[in-house]
Design an enzyme around this catalytic site. Structure first.
Site, mmCIF file in Angstrom:
data_model
loop_
_atom_site.group_PDB
_atom_site.id
_atom_site.type_symbol
_atom_site.label_atom_id
_atom_site.label_comp_id
_atom_site.label_asym_id
_atom_site.label_seq_id
_atom_site.Cartn_x
_atom_site.Cartn_y
_atom_site.Cartn_z
ATOM 1 N N GLU A 174 0.837 -1.214 0.000
ATOM 2 C CA GLU A 174 0.000 0.000 0.000
ATOM 3 C C GLU A 174 0.871 1.263 0.000
ATOM 4 O O GLU A 174 0.548 2.257 -0.660
ATOM 5 C CB GLU A 174 -0.913 -0.032 1.232
ATOM 6 C CG GLU A 174 -1.779 1.190 1.452
ATOM 7 C CD GLU A 174 -3.005 1.216 0.570
ATOM 8 O OE1 GLU A 174 -2.846 1.210 -0.656
ATOM 9 O OE2 GLU A 174 -4.110 1.263 1.113
ATOM 10 N N THR A 218 -4.000 10.724 -3.697
ATOM 11 C CA THR A 218 -4.107 10.693 -2.236
ATOM 12 C C THR A 218 -3.120 11.677 -1.602
ATOM 13 O O THR A 218 -3.478 12.408 -0.671
ATOM 14 C CB THR A 218 -3.852 9.263 -1.718
ATOM 15 O OG1 THR A 218 -4.885 8.431 -2.239
ATOM 16 C CG2 THR A 218 -3.900 9.193 -0.204
#
Ligand code: HSE
Length: 305
Positions: free
Chosen positions: A127, A180
């Site tokens: 991630e 993000t």
């Protein structure tokens, strides 16, 4: 030996729980096939759906799988096929589905040497490649299922919360890109005491509402006084979508992860579908391309299929 899995999409933050809350979707997700091979190491042998790197050290599924085998040191290697349905950058946990999927599949193939918290820890390495920060609020619901709360990152502690049976999510994904890292950069570094009090009262009451299946309290808890005012400016027609979905009976509407997807939670599938129609109408009058999903909130996370 080979295993086929469904790796679900997830909604993180869930309005008041920035970086800690998340829930898992039942019908939105990727499929993966992982098989053992005599040649040691990790190889990504197939990717369908979206253009993603095959190099193990650049692919989130590859990086997380490598973190697992660096620890386990198995006598075999693994080949990974990825059939992606969740668009990268959608805000519904695309990278987490890949990172969580590869480690869960390898764990199954090896006879489950690791628990779900350890799998989340390996998946966080993958991630981090995608989002440049180690967070677990999408990974935890993909691996544990249901609603999860990341109690702490170091040491990693994840709480699995109960899911009321009739809870459905509606998602609309406008096809615009929000990174993000950028959606984090625009956030304020400090919050006021007053905002903090409202936020932790909502997180607490949301957790209580899940335990007591109190949909009415859930509705009154799904608010975000801190993050949403900043990030919603990046999402076209966010306020209008929020207004029409709440008018349709949604319990709450907010930004899914760091966006651009918007999620709503509803009691019952028919309300969730009416909410979908209301969302679609807002974008149908614009030039924005979009996709919508209606899904029950899943209880179990990654599934062997
Ligand atoms: N909690 C993270 C954020 C999730 O909102 O930045 C990003 O996917």
């Amino acid at each position: 030996k080979e295993i086929h899995i469904f790796s679900p999409g997830t909604v993180s933050n869930v309005s008041c729980g920035f970086d800690v809350l998340g829930f898992c979707l039942e019908t939105v997700g990727d499929q993966m096939i992982v098989r053992t091979s005599p040649e040691k190491g990790i190889r990504i042998t197939k990717i369908e759906g979206f253009d993603l790197p095959f190099e193990t050290n650049k692919n989130v599924a590859g990086v997380s799988a490598q973190a697992l085998i660096d620890d386990l040191k198995p006598d075999v290697g693994f080949e990974i096929e990825i059939y992606k349905h969740i668009k990268p950058g959608s805000g519904i946990g695309s990278s987490s589905a890949s990172a969580a999927g590869s480690v869960s599949a390898i764990n199954e193939l090896m006879g489950k040497p690791y628990n779900k918290t350890q799998l989340t820890q390996f998946a966080m390495k993958g991630e981090a490649v995608a989002s440049q920060s180690e967070h677990a609020d999408n990974l935890a619901p993909a691996i544990f299922g249901g609603f999860t709360l990341v109690k702490s990152l170091s040491p990693l502690e994840i709480l699995k919360l109960p899911v009321p049976d009739d809870l459905y999510a509606t998602i609309i994904h406008p096809q615009i890109e929000i990174k993000t890292a950028e959606a984090r950069a625009i956030l304020p570094k400090t919050v006021s005491m007053q905002q903090a009090i409202v936020q932790w009262s909502n997180v607490g009451s949301l957790v209580h509402a899940l335990h007591t299946e109190d949909y009415e309290l859930l509705k009154r808890s799904l608010h975000d006084a801190i993050i949403e005012p900043y990030r919603s400016q990046l999402i076209p027609h966010f306020n209008e979508i929020k207004k029409v979905t709440l008018e349709c009976g949604a319990l709450g509407t907010g930004i899914s992860g760091s966006g651009p997807s918007i999620f709503a939670l509803s009691k019952g599938e028919s309300t969730a579908k009416a909410v979908e129609q209301a969302m679609r109408k807002v974008y149908e009058n614009t030039t924005i391309d979009f996709q919508t999903y209606v899904s029950k909130v899943n209880h179990d996370g990654i599934k062997i299929i």
